[in-house]
Design a protein around this motif. Sequence first.
Motif, PDB file in Angstrom:
ATOM      1  N   GLU A 101       0.857  -1.181   0.000  1.00 57.38           N
ATOM      2  CA  GLU A 101       0.000   0.000   0.000  1.00 57.38           C
ATOM      3  C   GLU A 101       0.893   1.231   0.000  1.00 57.38           C
ATOM      4  OE1 GLU A 101      -2.524  -0.063   3.416  1.00 57.38           O
ATOM      5  OE2 GLU A 101      -3.642  -1.812   2.737  1.00 57.38           O
ATOM      6  N   GLY A 102       0.617   2.149  -0.880  1.00 52.88           N
ATOM      7  CA  GLY A 102       1.389   3.388  -0.940  1.00 52.88           C
ATOM      8  C   GLY A 102       0.713   4.376  -1.863  1.00 52.88           C
ATOM      9  N   ALA A 103       0.830   5.649  -1.540  1.00 50.26           N
ATOM     10  CA  ALA A 103       0.190   6.694  -2.342  1.00 50.26           C
ATOM     11  C   ALA A 103       0.748   6.745  -3.758  1.00 50.26           C
ATOM     12  CB  ALA A 103       0.357   8.046  -1.654  1.00 50.26           C
ATOM     13  N   HIS A 104       1.960   6.278  -3.969  1.00 50.00           N
ATOM     14  CA  HIS A 104       2.593   6.343  -5.290  1.00 50.00           C
ATOM     15  C   HIS A 104       2.218   5.173  -6.194  1.00 50.00           C
ATOM     16  CE1 HIS A 104       5.056   3.618  -3.005  1.00 50.00           C
ATOM     17  NE2 HIS A 104       5.587   3.184  -4.115  1.00 50.00           N
ATOM     18  N   LEU A 105       1.549   4.160  -5.666  1.00 47.36           N
ATOM     19  CA  LEU A 105       1.190   2.985  -6.467  1.00 47.36           C
ATOM     20  C   LEU A 105      -0.018   3.282  -7.346  1.00 47.36           C
ATOM     21  CD1 LEU A 105       1.585   0.181  -3.774  1.00 47.36           C
ATOM     22  CD2 LEU A 105       3.189   0.820  -5.581  1.00 47.36           C
ATOM     23  N   PRO A 106      -0.044   2.766  -8.551  1.00 43.00           N
ATOM     24  CA  PRO A 106      -1.192   3.005  -9.432  1.00 43.00           C
ATOM     25  C   PRO A 106      -2.439   2.303  -8.898  1.00 43.00           C
ATOM     26  CG  PRO A 106       0.310   1.432 -10.435  1.00 43.00           C
ATOM     27  CD  PRO A 106       0.971   1.926  -9.179  1.00 43.00           C
ATOM     28  N   THR A 107      -3.589   2.877  -9.204  1.00 39.83           N
ATOM     29  CA  THR A 107      -4.864   2.282  -8.807  1.00 39.83           C
ATOM     30  C   THR A 107      -5.698   2.054 -10.070  1.00 39.83           C
ATOM     31  OG1 THR A 107      -5.829   4.465  -8.475  1.00 39.83           O
ATOM     32  CG2 THR A 107      -4.891   3.392  -6.543  1.00 39.83           C
ATOM     33  N   PRO A 108      -6.579   1.056 -10.038  1.00 37.18           N
ATOM     34  CA  PRO A 108      -7.399   0.808 -11.228  1.00 37.18           C
ATOM     35  C   PRO A 108      -8.416   1.929 -11.421  1.00 37.18           C
ATOM     36  CG  PRO A 108      -8.072  -0.617  -9.427  1.00 37.18           C
ATOM     37  CD  PRO A 108      -6.854   0.110  -8.968  1.00 37.18           C
ATOM     38  N   PRO A 109      -8.832   2.149 -12.669  1.00 41.19           N
ATOM     39  CA  PRO A 109      -9.849   3.175 -12.905  1.00 41.19           C
ATOM     40  C   PRO A 109     -11.189   2.725 -12.323  1.00 41.19           C
ATOM     41  CG  PRO A 109      -9.423   1.933 -14.907  1.00 41.19           C
ATOM     42  CD  PRO A 109      -8.422   1.475 -13.885  1.00 41.19           C
ATOM     43  N   PRO A 110     -12.095   3.655 -12.050  1.00 41.49           N
ATOM     44  CA  PRO A 110     -13.399   3.267 -11.509  1.00 41.49           C
ATOM     45  C   PRO A 110     -14.200   2.458 -12.534  1.00 41.49           C
ATOM     46  CG  PRO A 110     -13.362   5.609 -12.031  1.00 41.49           C
ATOM     47  CD  PRO A 110     -11.975   5.091 -12.225  1.00 41.49           C
ATOM     48  N   ILE A 111     -15.088   1.611 -12.040  1.00 46.68           N
ATOM     49  CA  ILE A 111     -15.955   0.809 -12.914  1.00 46.68           C
ATOM     50  C   ILE A 111     -17.022   1.734 -13.496  1.00 46.68           C
ATOM     51  CG2 ILE A 111     -17.615  -1.099 -12.985  1.00 46.68           C
ATOM     52  CD1 ILE A 111     -16.037  -2.372 -10.673  1.00 46.68           C
ATOM     53  N   PRO A 112     -17.226   1.716 -14.810  1.00 51.34           N
ATOM     54  CA  PRO A 112     -18.272   2.561 -15.410  1.00 51.34           C
ATOM     55  C   PRO A 112     -19.636   2.223 -14.806  1.00 51.34           C
ATOM     56  CG  PRO A 112     -16.843   1.661 -17.109  1.00 51.34           C
ATOM     57  CD  PRO A 112     -16.474   0.982 -15.824  1.00 51.34           C
ATOM     58  N   PRO A 113     -20.505   3.232 -14.625  1.00 48.99           N
ATOM     59  CA  PRO A 113     -21.804   3.014 -13.984  1.00 48.99           C
ATOM     60  C   PRO A 113     -22.640   1.911 -14.637  1.00 48.99           C
ATOM     61  CG  PRO A 113     -21.391   5.355 -14.222  1.00 48.99           C
ATOM     62  CD  PRO A 113     -20.283   4.640 -14.936  1.00 48.99           C
ATOM     63  N   ALA A 114     -22.661   1.829 -15.970  1.00 52.57           N
ATOM     64  CA  ALA A 114     -23.465   0.809 -16.643  1.00 52.57           C
ATOM     65  C   ALA A 114     -22.955  -0.598 -16.313  1.00 52.57           C
ATOM     66  CB  ALA A 114     -23.456   1.040 -18.152  1.00 52.57           C
ATOM     67  N   ILE A 115     -21.637  -0.759 -16.255  1.00 51.77           N
ATOM     68  CA  ILE A 115     -21.057  -2.066 -15.918  1.00 51.77           C
ATOM     69  C   ILE A 115     -21.364  -2.405 -14.459  1.00 51.77           C
ATOM     70  CG2 ILE A 115     -18.907  -3.385 -15.720  1.00 51.77           C
ATOM     71  CD1 ILE A 115     -19.663  -2.810 -18.607  1.00 51.77           C
ATOM     72  N   GLN A 116     -21.244  -1.426 -13.561  1.00 58.51           N
ATOM     73  CA  GLN A 116     -21.533  -1.669 -12.148  1.00 58.51           C
ATOM     74  C   GLN A 116     -22.988  -2.064 -11.965  1.00 58.51           C
ATOM     75  OE1 GLN A 116     -19.231  -1.714  -9.514  1.00 58.51           O
ATOM     76  NE2 GLN A 116     -20.975  -2.798  -8.670  1.00 58.51           N
ATOM     77  N   LYS A 117     -23.893  -1.434 -12.705  1.00 58.52           N
ATOM     78  CA  LYS A 117     -25.323  -1.763 -12.620  1.00 58.52           C
ATOM     79  C   LYS A 117     -25.549  -3.214 -13.050  1.00 58.52           C
ATOM     80  CE  LYS A 117     -29.857  -0.221 -14.165  1.00 58.52           C
ATOM     81  NZ  LYS A 117     -30.614   0.711 -14.994  1.00 58.52           N
ATOM     82  N   ALA A 118     -24.883  -3.631 -14.133  1.00 61.62           N
ATOM     83  CA  ALA A 118     -25.012  -5.018 -14.607  1.00 61.62           C
ATOM     84  C   ALA A 118     -24.440  -5.990 -13.576  1.00 61.62           C
ATOM     85  CB  ALA A 118     -24.308  -5.186 -15.945  1.00 61.62           C
ATOM     86  N   LEU A 119     -23.303  -5.661 -12.982  1.00 62.68           N
ATOM     87  CA  LEU A 119     -22.716  -6.541 -11.964  1.00 62.68           C
ATOM     88  C   LEU A 119     -23.614  -6.660 -10.737  1.00 62.68           C
ATOM     89  CD1 LEU A 119     -18.984  -5.392 -12.146  1.00 62.68           C
ATOM     90  CD2 LEU A 119     -19.941  -7.563 -12.937  1.00 62.68           C
ATOM     91  N   ASP A 120     -24.204  -5.540 -10.319  1.00 66.30           N
ATOM     92  CA  ASP A 120     -25.125  -5.569  -9.178  1.00 66.30           C
ATOM     93  C   ASP A 120     -26.338  -6.440  -9.485  1.00 66.30           C
ATOM     94  OD1 ASP A 120     -23.409  -3.869  -7.849  1.00 66.30           O
ATOM     95  OD2 ASP A 120     -24.587  -2.060  -8.291  1.00 66.30           O
TER      96      ASP A 120
END
Length: 133
Positions: A101-120
Amino acid sequence: MRVIILLAVVAIAASAPQKPADQVIAILKQEFDQQADGSYVYSYETENGIKADETGTLKKGSGPDSNDVIVAQGAFSYTAPDGTVISLNYVADDENGFKPEGAHLPTPPPIPPAIQKALDYLATLPPPPPSRN
């Protein structure tokens, strides 16, 4: 595993900005304490701002025929060439591997709302019937 983690920390610390080769970097503080049960604590700090510490404890492996394993947790920091202090905290074990864990490490982009709705929606469906293969 303890040796691999120690070598990883040393490699990262060695990749930090160094003074010219003719200058020696002093070790300001260095401690190492290993217990008979396999647990240990170590830390060090160098003149050029590199700091590291780690604690390791022995635990029963998670696999059915696993031996005892070391669970390590620690942190290190150093100053990048641009003057930014890089800090990393980590935990390493046989179940989840190395988790930094570190502030300098890359993070994944957020899940697009339409994809999150389908996953839910998919998460609310009942499980499929067992196949007859």
